[in-house]
Design a protein around this motif. Structure first.
Motif, short mmCIF file in Angstrom:
data_model
loop_
_atom_site.label_atom_id
_atom_site.label_comp_id
_atom_site.label_asym_id
_atom_site.label_seq_id
_atom_site.Cartn_x
_atom_site.Cartn_y
_atom_site.Cartn_z
N HIS A 515 -19.13 8.65 -7.47
CA HIS A 515 -19.34 9.11 -8.84
C HIS A 515 -18.24 10.08 -9.24
N TRP A 516 -17.85 10.95 -8.34
CA TRP A 516 -16.80 11.93 -8.62
C TRP A 516 -15.45 11.25 -8.83
N HIS A 517 -15.18 10.23 -8.02
CA HIS A 517 -13.93 9.48 -8.18
C HIS A 517 -13.88 8.77 -9.52
N PRO A 552 -9.21 16.65 -0.51
CA PRO A 552 -8.14 15.95 0.23
C PRO A 552 -8.53 14.54 0.63
N ASP A 553 -9.83 14.30 0.82
CA ASP A 553 -10.27 12.96 1.22
C ASP A 553 -10.01 11.92 0.14
N SER A 554 -9.82 12.38 -1.11
CA SER A 554 -9.58 11.43 -2.20
C SER A 554 -8.22 10.77 -2.09
N LEU A 555 -7.33 11.34 -1.28
CA LEU A 555 -6.00 10.75 -1.15
C LEU A 555 -6.07 9.33 -0.62
N MET A 558 -7.09 7.00 -3.37
CA MET A 558 -6.01 6.77 -4.33
C MET A 558 -4.97 5.81 -3.75
N ILE A 559 -4.62 6.01 -2.48
CA ILE A 559 -3.63 5.14 -1.85
C ILE A 559 -4.14 3.70 -1.77
N LYS A 560 -5.39 3.55 -1.44
CA LYS A 560 -5.99 2.22 -1.32
C LYS A 560 -5.94 1.48 -2.65
N ILE A 561 -6.29 2.18 -3.73
CA ILE A 561 -6.28 1.56 -5.05
C ILE A 561 -4.86 1.17 -5.46
N LEU A 582 2.07 5.62 -6.62
CA LEU A 582 1.91 5.80 -5.18
C LEU A 582 2.95 6.79 -4.65
N MET A 583 4.19 6.67 -5.12
CA MET A 583 5.23 7.63 -4.72
C MET A 583 4.83 9.05 -5.09
N ALA A 584 4.34 9.22 -6.31
CA ALA A 584 3.97 10.55 -6.78
C ALA A 584 2.84 11.14 -5.95
N CYS A 585 1.83 10.32 -5.65
CA CYS A 585 0.69 10.82 -4.87
C CYS A 585 1.13 11.20 -3.46
N LEU A 586 1.93 10.36 -2.84
CA LEU A 586 2.37 10.67 -1.47
C LEU A 586 3.29 11.88 -1.44
N ARG A 587 4.15 12.00 -2.45
CA ARG A 587 5.04 13.17 -2.50
C ARG A 587 4.22 14.45 -2.63
#
Length: 1764
Positions: A515-517, A552-555, A558-561, A582-587
C-alpha cells in the motif's frame, strides 16, 4: 565525501610577570616535583598547547592534595597565580576553558581557597579605570558567575560605572563606525553580565534589608535600571542592545517589584500605555520615568514584549489571572505591531517574539483557566489574527520570517489541541476547516507546504489522503519548479514518514508495504521514466534520497520494476526512460550507502552494457547519473574496481565536448570526487601494506593484492591524462578544452605532494613534457577567458617541472606578449596578460627585460638583492610596459586616431594590472622602487585619462561616422579629413578618418620639437596597408582605456598598504594619493556618458569605497559620507553650470551613489535612510518646478538602488514610496520624467512580484494575494485607492470622448498582479471592497486594452462568496434592447468583468457547493434576460463576441458537471440553441472581415458551437428527457457545416476540436458502450478528403492531415474514389507530390501522412518516389521543421524497415535511409540531432527486447503495420 584537513590549533601562551616568577621559585623544590615546580615549568613554556598539557598534570596533583596541605602557603600562592593566569587569558583561549572545567572538580578543602583566590583577583580586576579593559573584566566576571557569595555591591557598581562610561565614550566618538561597533558590543556585554549576575545570585536577596532606598545595593540596581531604560529608549543604538535592554528592564523590575502578583498588571499597563504614576512605586517612576510618561516607539514596545515573555515565569500557573490577561495583551500589542513594522530586522524580531509568545501560551495552558482556553482556541479572535499573520508572512522574502511563521502555525495547532477537552482531534471542525482551506490553495503558494506538513503531524496523513488520494502525485508534479522543489520534498517526507508509521501500526508488513509503495513509490517511478528533465532532476535531488532513507527496502522494489522495462524504454533526449530511472536510483542508493558497486555487479542489478549505454545516453542527466554511479560512494576510501576504471575511460572518450555548461560542471565535479577517492583509498592501501601482521602473511590466499591495485591506479591515471592532453589539440572546441583543463587541474590539485606524505600514487608532473607544455601555453590564445584561467592555473601547479630557461624561447614568448598587448582585438591583451604572468615566474625574464635601455637605466640589478624572483621580474615587466605606454600616450596626445588603430593603450594597462594582482603587495622587499612605481602608475593613469576622457564624456560617444570606401568619394572628403584634437569639441564624431595602417611606429623619431604630420597624409609601414578608422574604433580604444585605468586605480587602493605618514617606510600609497584617486573617480562617474566607461569606473570606485569604510584614518573614513552629501546637494541645487548628465538614465550618477551607499557598514543604514528620504522627496515634488532635472535624477537613482541586491531587505520599506513616485511621475507633461518613471515602475514590479520566468500573463507565480500585498505595503492602500478614484472619474464621459488618464495602465497593471485567496478572512484590516466600484468604472474606458485589464484586476477584490451577487449586478446593469443610446464600450467592459469573475469562480476549489448551485441558477436567469446582446439585435460584433464568451464559460463548466441534464438547465440550453441557430454562422455571413470585431465574433460563436456539441455528445445528456437534447442530436451535421465554412476562423477551431476528439477516441477514453466524441465523428472521411484537396489555409491544411493521420486508413482509402476521384495509388502520389507545390508550413504533416499511408499499404512502384521524398527532406538546405518531420518519419519506420532482417525496402534503399539518419545527426540544429538520435534509441531498444526474448523481429502484417 572528501575529508577536510583539520585546521591547526594555535593557542596563545601565558606569560607571568617577574615578581610572581620569583615567588614561585622560592617554593620550588630541588627535584622539580612539587606543585610550585610544576607550575613554574608551565608558565615558562612558550607553546600554549604544551601549557595545557602541563596544567592538566597540575590539576591532577591538586585533586590529590589532603586537607592539611590545602592551608599551606605554597598552595595559596599557586592558587593565586592560577587565578592571575585565568583572568589574564582571553575568553576564547582553550587554556582558559580547560582551567574552568578542571577546577570545578577540586576537592572541597581546596575549593574554598580557590574561590577566595579568584575573588581577590577579580576584585583587583574591578578596580581598573581603563575603558579598553572593561570588556576583558566583564568577560572574566561572566566566566566566574557560579561560586560567588560576596562582593555583589562591588560588581554592580563596576557594571554601573562601565555602562555610563561606555555610553559617554560612544557619544563622543559618534561617526567612527569601527569604534562605535566595538563600544556597542562592550555595552551589550555589560548588560548581559548584569542580567547573568542578577539571575545567578538571587539567593543573596532574601530578606528586605537590601530593599531600603539608602542601601548601596538598591541604589546600584536603580541606577542600572535607569541606564537600561535609557538604552531601551535610544533608537540610535544597535537593535541587539535595545532588545537586550528590554530584557534587562523586565528582569530588574521583576526582582525589585513587590507584590509580585501585581507585576503582570504593571507590565500590561506599560504595553498599553496606561500607567498611572501614582499607583506605582516611586523608585520605578524615577528609574523608568520615560516608560511611564513618554510615547513608546514600536521598537520599545517590541523589546518590552520580548522581555516580558522571556523573563517572567509562565509555567506552572505562577502568573495567575493577571498573567493570563498579560499574555493576551502581549498578543494584542504584537499583532498590532505586525501591520506597522516593515524594516527587515524589526520584521524578523517580531516573528521570533510571536513564536516565543506561542510557546509561552502552551506553557500557560498546562494549568490555565477555562476563560483562557476559550480565548485561545482555534475559533477565537486571537487565534484568527495569528493565522492571518501566518498567511501574510509565510511567503515573506526573509527566510527567518518564513521559518518563524511555520513555527507559529505549528504552535497554533498545538494550542488548539491543548484547549480541547478529550475531543477527537481528527474530527475537530477547526482542523477540518484548516485542511480544506490549505488543500484548496494553489500549489505555487510556498507557505502551503510547511503548513500542510504541520497539519499532517497533528492530524495524520490519512485525513489528508482521504480528501484527495492524488495529492502525492500533485506535489510531485510541481517539483519541476526549482523554487518549489525543496518545500514539496519536505512535505512529501513528512507525509510518507507519517503514513508509514500509521500503516505499520494498522497492518502486517506484506500488506502495508504494498500500500505504501502504491502511494509513494509508483508515482515517483512514473515521473522518473516520463517526466520532463527539470522535474526528474529535482525529484532525484530532493525526494529520492529521503524516500530511500525512510524505506531502504523499497530499493529492491524500484529496481525490480525498472529492470522489467529497461530494455524497451531506454529513454530519449527529453525523457530518462526506465534505463535512466534505474541509473538515478542506483546512483542515489550507492551515494547514500545503501549498496556498493560490487553488489550491483554481483547481483546483476545492472549489466556493463547498460552502464555503457547510460554513459553515452541522449539525455544529459542520464549520462551524469551513470557517471555518478561510478564516482559517488558513501565511503571515500572504497577501492575502485577494474570495471569502474574501464567505464570511466569509456565515458571520457565521448563526453568531454558536452555543449551544456551545467553538465560540464557536473562531470568535472564527479570526476574530482573519483580522484579524491583514488587518492584516499591508495593511502589506505599503503598503510595496510605497512601495518600488516604475521597472521595476515599466513593468509596469503585471502589477502588483497594491494600492489596490483596501486599499479592499476597508476596506469588508470596515466591513461586518463593521455586522453585529456590529446583533447587539447589545436582547434579543439571550447567545451572540450574547458573539460580537459578543469579535470587536469583537479588531478594536479588532488595528487600533489602534501607535507608528511611519503607515498604518492600519481604525480601529474611526471606526465608533462615540452610538447604538452606548449599545448597549455597555446591555450592562452583561446578567445574564452575561462580557458586562459584554467591553463594558467594548471601551469602554475606544474611550475617546478617546467623548463623554460632557454633565453631565446623566453625572449620569443615575451616579445609575443608585448605585441599582443597593443593588439586592436580586446581579447589579445588578455592573452598577453596571462602569458606575462606565466613568464614572471622564470628567472631568465629579468635579463630579457633589461635589454630595454630605459628599463636598464632605472632598474639597477643587485646580485645580493634579497627580493624574490617574482618581485624583481614583476617590477621589471611593469617598468618595461610603462616605458612603452608613456611613449604611446605621448603619441596619442598628438593623434588619438592613430593610437586607436595602431597601438590602443588599454592592453598595456591591463597587463600592468594583471601583473600586480598576483604579487603579494603586503610583503615586498624593494619598497623604494615600488613606491616610485606606484606614483608613476597613478600619474600615468591621470595622463591617459586626460587623453581619452573627452570622448567618453561627449554628449554622443557612440556617434557613427558614415563610411565610404570609394576613392572618388574619399577624395571629395579630403577637405574635412584633417586631424581634430579630440579634447576640443564633440565635432570629432561628425567626421570620417582614413589613414594608412602601421604595424610598427618608430617612436624614437617622435619628439616634442617635431610636429606630427596630418594623419590624412599617407604613412606607410612595412606593408603599407590602408585602413578606415571609424568612430567605433576610437570609442572602443577610449572606453576600454578608461575601464583599465579605473580597475588599476581601484586595485591599487584595495591591495596596497596605506602610507599614512609621508616618511613611513611600510606603505606604498599616501593618503593624499587616495584622496586624489577618489576625486578622479568622482569626476569621471559624474561626467562620463558612455556606459562601458562609467560601469567599469564604478567597479574601481567600489574597491576604493570598501577600503575607505574600514580605514582607521578619520579623514579617509568620512570621505564617502562627504561625497554623498555633496552629490545630493548638487542634484538638488538645479545649478545650470552643473555637468551632471541628465540623459542616458543619469549616466554614472546612480552608480556613484550605489558605490557610496554600499560601503556603509551592514549594521548601520543611516546613509541609506537619509538618501532614500532625499530621493523620494525629489522624485515626488510638492510644488511643480520649471526645472525637472532633479526629479529625473532622483527617479533614475531610485531605480538603480531598487535593483541593487546588496541593500537586501533594507530597501523594502521604501518600495511603497517608489511606487507612488513612479505613478505620479507618469502624469508629468515632461517626457523625461515619464520615461524615468516607467523604468522605475518596471523595476519595482520585478522587485515586488519577482522575475518573470514564463510567458503566461495570468500565471500566479509572479503574483500575490491582495491581503499579502497591502499588508507588506500598507501605505499603498490609500494611495492606489485615491489614484484609482481619480482615474475612474475620467471614464464617465457621456459623450464617449476619449479621456485616457496616464496612470490607468499602471494602476490596472498593479491590481492585475493580485489574486484572491481563500485565506482572505474576516481579520484583514484592509478591505478590498472600496476598490471594486472604481475598477468597474475603469472597465468603461474607450481603450480596449484598459477594459481587458480592468476585467482581470477586478477578480482579486471580490470575495469568492460575493462573486455571484457581483455578476448578477453587472448583468443587471447591462442595457435593454429598447434603450435609445447604448454605450458599447461600457457594455464590453462589463461583459469582460463578468467573464473573468465567472471564470475565477467556477475554477475555484474553495467555494461552497450549495451556494454554487443557487448562484448558478440566479446567474443563468440574469444571462437569459440579456441574451439579446448575443443576437443580431446587437449591432456591435465586439460585445456580441464578449457575451458569447460568457456563454462558453458557463457551457464548458456545465458540460463537465453532472448537472447538465437537470431540468432546471433546459431553458439555458434552449436559449443557447436559439442563439446558435439564429447566428450568421447558420444562416449565412454577409459581413466583411474588415468590420471591427468580425474575426472575434466568428471565433466566439464557433467556440460556443463546439462547447454545445461536446455536451450533446455526452450520453448522459442525450439520454435525458430534455426537448433541447432532441434538437441537438444531429450534431454530426453541425460539424460538417462548420468544416465547410468559407472562413478559416471557423474551420480552424472546428478542426482542432475534431482532432482532439479523435485523439480521445484513439486513447480509449471513449468506450463502445459510452460513445462520447465518436458520435460526432461519423462519416467525416469524405469531408476531410475533399478538404485536403481544396484547403488553401496552411494551418487548416495541417490540421486536416493530422486528423486523417489519426483516422483508421481502412475506412479512409475505400472512399477516395467516390469523394476525390482518386484510387489509393493516386492518392499516395498526391500526398508525396504536394511537397513541391504546397506551403512550407504544411510540409511536415504531409511527409508524416505519406509515411503512414505507405506503411499501411506498401506499393513497390511508389516506394522509390517516397524514398526520394524523405531523402530530399533531409538536406541541409531544408528548413528545420522539414528535417524534423523527416527525422520523425525515420524513427517510426525503424522497426518496420530499418531494423527488419527481411530488408523490405531493399539493400540500397535501406542504406539510403541510414544515410539520411547520418546526415540529420550532423545537422547544426541540436533539436534535429537529438530527434535523429532517437532512431538509434529505438533500434537499440528493439535489439534489447529481441536478445532478451530470443526472437527476431518480423514484418508486421495488416493493421499492425500502422505505426501511428
Amino acid at each position: 565525501m572528501v575529508l577536510k584537513k583539520k585546521k591547526e590549533i594555535q593557542v596563545d601562551a601565558f606569560v607571568l610577570e617577574c615578581q610572581e616568577l620569583e615567588t614561585l621559585r622560592s617554593f620550588a623544590d630541588a627535584e622539580d616535583q612539587n606543585l610550585a615546580s610544576l607550575l613554574l615549568h608551565c608558565v615558562q613554556l612558550s607553546d600554549g598547547i604544551h601549557q595545557i598539557y602541563s596544567m592538566k598534570q597540575i590539576v591532577t596533583l591538586l585533586k590529590k592534595m589532603d586537607r592539611n596541605s590545602a592551608c599551606s602557603p605554597m598552595i595559596k600562592c599557586c592558587l593565586d597565580i592560577i587565578g592571575v593566569m585565568y583572568f589574564s587569558l582571553g575568553a576564547k583561549n582553550p587554556l582558559k576553558k580547560m582551567l574552568a572545567s578542571s577546577l570545578n572538580g577540586l576537592p572541597e578543602q581546596l575549593m574554598t581557597e580557590a574561590v577566595h583566590s579568584f575573588v581577590r583577583c577579580l576584585k583587583e580586576e574591578l578596580k581598573t579605570t581603563d575603558l579598553c579593559l572593561y570588556r576583558k573584566v566583564m568577560d572574566n566576571l561572566a566566566s566566574c558567575m557560579e561560586n560567588f557569595s560576596l562582593g555583589m555591591i562591588i560588581f554592580l557598581q563596576f557594571l554601573q560605572k562601565s555602562v555610563l562610561e561606555i555610553q559617554e565614550e560612544n557619544r563622543q566618538l559618534s561617526g567612527n563606525s569601527i569604534v562605535e561597533t566595538r563600544l556597542m558590543h562592550d555595552l551589550l556585554m555589560a548588560i548581559k553580565v548584569s542580567m547573568m549576575l542578577l539571575q545567578k545570585v538571587q539567593e543573596n536577596f532574601q530578606g528586605s534589608l537590601w530593599r531600603k532606598p539608602g542601601s548601596l545595593l538598591w541604589q546600584s540596581m536603580c541606577g542600572l535600571l535607569k541606564s537600561f531604560t535609557n538604552f531601551l529608549m535610544n533608537e540610535g543604538l544597535l537593535p541587539t542592545v535595545q532588545t537586550t535592554s528590554g530584557l534587562a528592564v523586565i528582569l530588574f523590575t521583576k526582582t525589585m517589584f513587590e507584590p509580585v502578583e501585581k507585576l503582570p498588571c504593571l507590565v500590561s499597563d506599560l504595553l498599553l500605555r496606561s500607567v498611572k504614576c501614582a499607583s506605582v512605586p516611586e523608585w520605578f517612576v524615577s528609574s523608568c520615568e520615560c516608560l511611564c510618561t513618554e510615547e513608546l516607539s514600536d521598537s520599545v514596545l517590541l523589546s518590552l514584549c520580548h522581555g516580558a515573555l522571556a523573563m517572567l515565569e509562565w509555567k506552572n500557573g505562577s502568573m495567575s489571572e493577571n498573567g493570563e490577561k498579560l499574555l493576551l495583551d502581549i498578543a494584542l500589542v504584537l499583532l498590532s505591531l505586525a501591520s506597522r513594522l516593515k524594516e527587515s530586522n524589526m520584521a524578523v524580531s517580531l516573528s521570533r517574539i510571536l513564536a516565543i509568545w506561542t510557546n509561552s501560551a502552551l506553557d500557560v495552558l498546562e494549568s490555565s483557566s477555562q476563560n483562557l482556553k476559550s480565548s485561545l482556541n482555534g475559533n477565537s479572535n486571537t487565534t484568527g489574527k495569528l493565522l492571518e499573520y501566518v498567511y501574510t508572512h509565510w511567503e515573506h522574502p526573509l527566510d527567518a520570517v518564513r521559518h518563524q511563521a511555520k513555527l507559529i502555525f505549528k504552535n497554533i495547532l498545538r494550542i488548539h489541541q491543548a484547549t480541547l477537552k478529550g475531543s477527537v482531534v481528527k474530527s475537530d471542525p477547526f482542523f477540518s476547516m484548516l485542511t480544506e482551506s490549505l488543500l484548496s490553495l494553489e500549489w505555487h503558494v510556498k507557505g502551503k507546504y510547511a503548513s500542510l506538513g504541520c497539519l499532517v503531524e497533528c492530524v495524520g496523513v490519512e485525513n489528508i489522503l482521504t480528501v484527495d488520494r492524488t495529492i502525492p502525485a500533485q506535489i510531485l508534479d510541481v517539483m519541476g519548479d526549482q523554487s518549489l522543489a525543496p518545500y514539496a520534498s519536505d512535505l512529501l517526507e513528512t507525509m510518507f514518514i507519517n503514513h508509514k508509521s500509521h500503516l505499520i501500526s494498522a497492518f502486517q508488513k506484506n500488506i502495508w508495504i504494498n500500500h505504501w509503495h502504491d502511494t509513494w513509490v509508483s508515482p515517483l517511478l512514473l515521473i522518473l521514466c516520463e517526466g520532463n528533465p527539470d522535474q526528474t532532476t529535482y525529484v532525484i535531488d530532493y525526494y529520492l534520497p529521503k524516500l530511500l532513507k525512510c524505506s531502504p527496502d523499497s530499493l529492491s522494489y524500484m529496481i525490480k520494476i525498472l529492470q522489467a522495462s529497461a530494455d524497451a524504454n531506454i529513454g530519449s533526449c527529453n525523457t530518462r526512460g526506465a534505463l535512466g530511472a534505474l541509473m538515478a536510483c542506483l546512483r542515489t542508493a550507492r551515494a547514500h550507502g545503501h549498496l556498493q558497486f560490487r553488489e550491483i555487479m554481483r547481483d546483476d542489478l545492472l549489466s556493463i552494457g547498460y552502464v555503457k549505454q547510460g554513459l553515452v545516453h541522449q539525455h544529459n542527466q542520464v549520462r551524469v547519473d551513470a557517471l555518478g554511479l561510478l564516482c559517488e560512494t558513501h565511503r571515500s576510501t572504497e577501492i575502485l574496481t577494474m570495471e569502474e576504471m574501464q567505464l570511466i575511460q569509456f565515458f571520457i572518450t565521448y563526453n568531454l565536448n558536452s555543449q551544456s555548461p551545467a553538465v560540464r560542471q557536473q562531470i568535472c565535479s564527479l570526476l574530482k570526487k573519483l580522484f579524491c577517492r583514488i587518492q584516499e583509498s591508495s593511502q589506505v592501501l599503503y598503510k595496510l601494506e605497512q601495518n600488516k601482521t604475521k597472521q595476515e602473511l599466513i593468509k596469503e590466499s585471502a589477502k588483497w593484492d594491494h600492489f596490483a591495485t596501486l599499479q592499476q591506479y597508476k596506469d588508470f591515471m596515466s591513461s586518463i591524462c593521455d586522453k585529456l592532453f590529446e583533447a587539447l589539440f589545436p582547434g579543439s572546441s571550447h567545451p572540450t578544452r574547458f573539460s580537459s583543463l578543469t579535470i587536469l587541474g583537479s588531478i594536479a590539485e588532488i595528487f600533489s605532494a602534501p607535507e608528511g606524505q611519503t607515498q604518492a600514487i600519481f604525480r601529474l608532473a611526471q606526465e608533462i613534457d615540452p610538447t604538452r607544455v606548449q599545448m597549455l601555453i597555446q591555450c592562452f590564445a583561446s578567445t574564452f577567458e575561462e580557458v586562459k584561467v584554467l591553463a594558467f592555473e594548471l601551469l602554475m601547479k606544474l611550475y617546478d617541472r617546467l623548463d623554460l630557461q632557454d633565453l631565446e624561447n623566453l625572449h620569443l614568448l615575451f616579445q609575443a606578449a608585448m605585441d599582443l598587448s597593443i593588439s586592436t582585438k580586446p581579447y589579445d591583451c588578455v592573452t598577453a596578460s596571462y602569458l606575462l604572468n606565466f613568464l614572471i615566474h622564470h628567472k631568465g625574464l629579468l635579463n630579457v627585460c633589461l635589454k630595454n635601455q630605459q628599463v636598464a637605466d632605472t632598474f639597477q640589478i643587485d646580485e645580493d638583492m634579497s627580493a624574490s624572483t617574482m618581485e624583481k621580474n614583476t617590477l621589471a615587466v611593469i617598468k618595461y610596459l610603462l616605458s612603452n605606454l608613456e611613449r604611446e600616450i605621448f603619441q596619442a596626445e598628438k593623434s588619438l586616431l592613430q593610437a586607436a588603430a595602431s597601438f590602443p593603450m588599454y592592453g598595456r594597462v591591463h597587463c600592468i594590472t594583471g601583473a600586480l594582482q598576483q604579487l603579494p603587495l603586503n610583503n615586498l622587499t624593494l619598497m623604494t622602487e615600488w613606491r616610485q612605481m606606484v606614483t608613476k602608475l597613478i600619474l600615468m593613469s591621470y595622463r591617459l585619462s586626460s587623453v581619452v576622457s573627452p570622448i567618453v564624456q561627449s554628449s554622443s560617444p557612440e556617434g557613427l561616422i558614415p563610411m565610404d570606401n570609394d576613392s572618388e568619394t574619399a577624395g571629395r572628403l579630403q577637405m574635412i579629413l584633417h586631424e581634430i584634437q579630440p579634447r576640443d569639441t564633440n565635432d570629432y564624431f561628425t567626421q570620417a578618418k582614413i589613414f594608412k595602417e602601421h604595424h610598427r611606429v618608430d617612436f624614437a623619431k617622435l619628439t616634442d620639437d617635431e610636429p606630427v604630420e596630418n594623419v590624412c597624409t599617407e604613412i606607410r609601414g612595412k606593408e603599407g596597408q590602408t585602413c578606415d578608422v571609424t568612430a567605433q574604433m576610437v570609442l572602443v580604444c577610449c572606453w576600454r582605456s578608461m575601464k583599465e585605468i579605473s580597475l588599476l586605480l581601484g586595485m591599487l587602493c584595495k591591495l596596497l598598504p596605506l602610507q599614512t605618514v609621508s616618511e613611513s617606510s611600510d606603505g606604498l600609497i599616501a593618503v593624499e594619493q587616495v584622496k586624489d584617486i577618489g576625486d578622479y573617480f568622482k569626476h569621471h562617474l559624474l561626467q562620463s556618458r558612455h556606459r562601458g566607461a562609467f560601469e567599469l569606473a564604478y567597479t574601481g570606485f567600489v574597491m576604493l569605497t570598501e577600503i575607505l569604510s574600514r580605514c582607521t584614518n578619520e579623514s579617509l573614513r568620512t570621505l564617502p559620507q562627504q561625497w554623498l552629501y555633496n552629490v545630493l546637494e548638487e542634484i538638488k541645487s538645479c545649478d545650470p553650470s552643473s555637468k551632471l548628465c541628465a540623459t542616458r538614465r543619469s549616466a554614472g550618477i546612480p552608480f556613484y551613489i550605489q558605490a557610496l551607499l554600499a560601503s556603509e557598514p551592514k549594521n548601520k543604514t543611516n546613509l541609506l535612510k537619509m538618501t532614500m528620504n532625499e530621493l523620494v522627496s525629489l522624485a515626488v515634488p510638492v510644488n511643480e518646478s520649471l526645472n525637472i532635472i532633479p526629479q529625473v535624477h532622483a527617479l533614475n537613482i531610485l531605480r538603480a538602488l531598487f535593483r541593487d541586491t546588496r541593500f537586501g531587505e533594507n530597501i523594502i520599506p521604501y518600495i511603497a514610496d517608489g511606487i507612488q513616485a513612479a505613478v505620479l511621475g507618469f502624469t508629468s507633461p515632461v517626457w523625461a520624467v515619464r520615461n524615468s518613471s516607467t523604468l522605475l515602475f518596471s523595476t519595482l514590479i520585478t522587485r515586488i512580484f519577482g522575475v518573470k520566468r514564463g510567458k503566461d500573463e495570468n500565471s500566479k507565480k509572479n503574483r500575490m494575494t491582495g491581503r499579502e500585498f497591502f499588508s507588506r505595503f500598507p501605505t499603498l492602500y490609500p494611495f492606489l485607492l485615491q489614484q484609482l478614484e481619480v482615474v475612474a472619474r475620467t471614464m464617465d464621459s457621456e459623450t464617449g470622448e476619449l479621456k485616457l488618464h496616464p496612470s490607468l495602465f499602471l494602476l490596472l497593471l498593479i491590481l492585475g498582479k493580485l489574486y484572491p485567496s481563500p485565506m482572505d478572512g474576516t481579520y484583514s484590516a484592509l478591505s478590498m471592497a472600496p476598490f471594486v466600484p472604481f475598477i468597474m468604472r475603469c472597465g468603461h474606458s474607450p481603450v480596449y486594452r484598459s477594459r481587458e485589464m480592468a476585467g482581470r484586476a477586478l477578480v482579486p477584490f471580490v470575495m469568492i462568496s460575493q462573486i455571484p451577487h457581483t455578476v448578477q449586478s453587472l448583468l443587471a446593469g447591462l442595457p435593454e434592447c429598447t434603450n435609445p443610446c447604448i454605450q458599447q464600450n461600457s457594455v464590453h467592459g462589463m461583459l469582460l468583468q463578468v467573464f473573468h469573475l465567472l471564470g475565477s469562480y467556477l475554477e475555484s476549489k474553495h467555494r461552497v457547493n450549495s451556494d454554487l448551485q443557487q448562484g448558478l441558477v440566479d446567474i443563468i436567469t440574469c444571462i437569459k434576460a440579456k441574451v439579446w446582446l448575443a443576437k443580431r439585435q446587437n449591432p456591435c460584433l465586439v460585445t456580441r463576441a464578449a457575451y458569447l464568451d460568457v456563454l462558453v464559460v458557463l457551457s464548458d463548466y456545465l458540460g463537465k458537471s453532472r448537472r447538465k441534464g437537470k431540468s432546471t438547465l433546459f431553458g439555458f440550453w434552449e436559449e443557447i440553441s436559439k442563439v446558435i441557430s439564429a447566428s450568421e454562422l447558420m444562416t449565412g455571413i454577409y459581413y466583411f472581415s474588415a468590420i471591427p470585431g468580425f474575426t472575434q465574433y466568428l471565433q466566439s460563436i464557433t467556440k460556443l458551437v463546439i462547447s454545445v456539441l461536446s455536451v450533446a455528445a455526452d450520453p448522459d445528456f442525450s439520454n435525458s428527457s430534455s426537448p433541447v437534447a432532441e434538437q441537438m442530436m444531429n450534431s454530426s451535421s453541425m460539424v460538417v457545416h462548420l468544416l465547410q465554412s468559407d472562413f478559416h476562423e471557423v474551420r480552424l477551431p472546428m478542426l482542432e476540436a475534431v482532432l482532439l476528439w479523435w485523439k480521445q477516441v484513439n486513447s480509449k477514453q471513449a468506450t463502445e458502450e459510452k460513445m462520447g466524441p465518436l458520435s460526432l465523428l461519423s462519416d467525416l472521411e469524405v469531408i476531410l478528403l475533399r478538404m485536403a484537396m481544396k484547403e488553401k489555409h496552411p494551418e487548416c491544411f495541417c490540421k486536416v492531415l493530422e486528423i486523417l493521420h489519426c483516422m483508421d486508413l481502412r475506412n479512409v482509402l475505400p472512399r477516395t474514389q467516390d469523394s476525390i476521384k482518386m484510387n489509393p495509388k493516386e492518392f499516395l502520389n498526391w500526398a508525396m507530390n504536394i511537397i513541391s507545390c504546397d506551403p512550407e508550413s504544411a510540409l511536415n504533416c504531409t511527409v508524416e501522412y505519406s509515411h503512414a499511408f505507405l506503411c499501411f499499404q506498401v506499393m513497390e512502384s511508389e516506394m522509390r518516389q517516397w524514398i526520394q521524398l524523405v531523402t530530399s527532406c533531409c538536406g541541409d538546405e531544408e528548413q528545420t521543421a522539414i528535417r524534423l518531420a523527416a527525422a520523425e518519419v525515420l524513427i517510426n519506420i525503424t522497426p518496420l524497415f530499418l531494423t527488419n532482417q527481411k530488408l523490405i525496402l531493399g539493400l540500397s534503399s535501406t542504406l539510403a535511409m541510414w544515410k539520411c539518419i547520418l546526415l540529420l545527426l550532423q545537422s547544426e540544429e541540436l533539436i534535429v540531432r537529438d530527434t535523429a538520435a532517437d532512431v538509434i534509441r529505438v533500434a537499440q531498444s528493439q535489439s534489447n527486447i529481441c536478445n532478451k526474448t530470443g526472437t527476431r523481429l518480423l514484418r508486421p502484417q495488416g493493421s499492425a503495420a500502422k505505426i501511428f
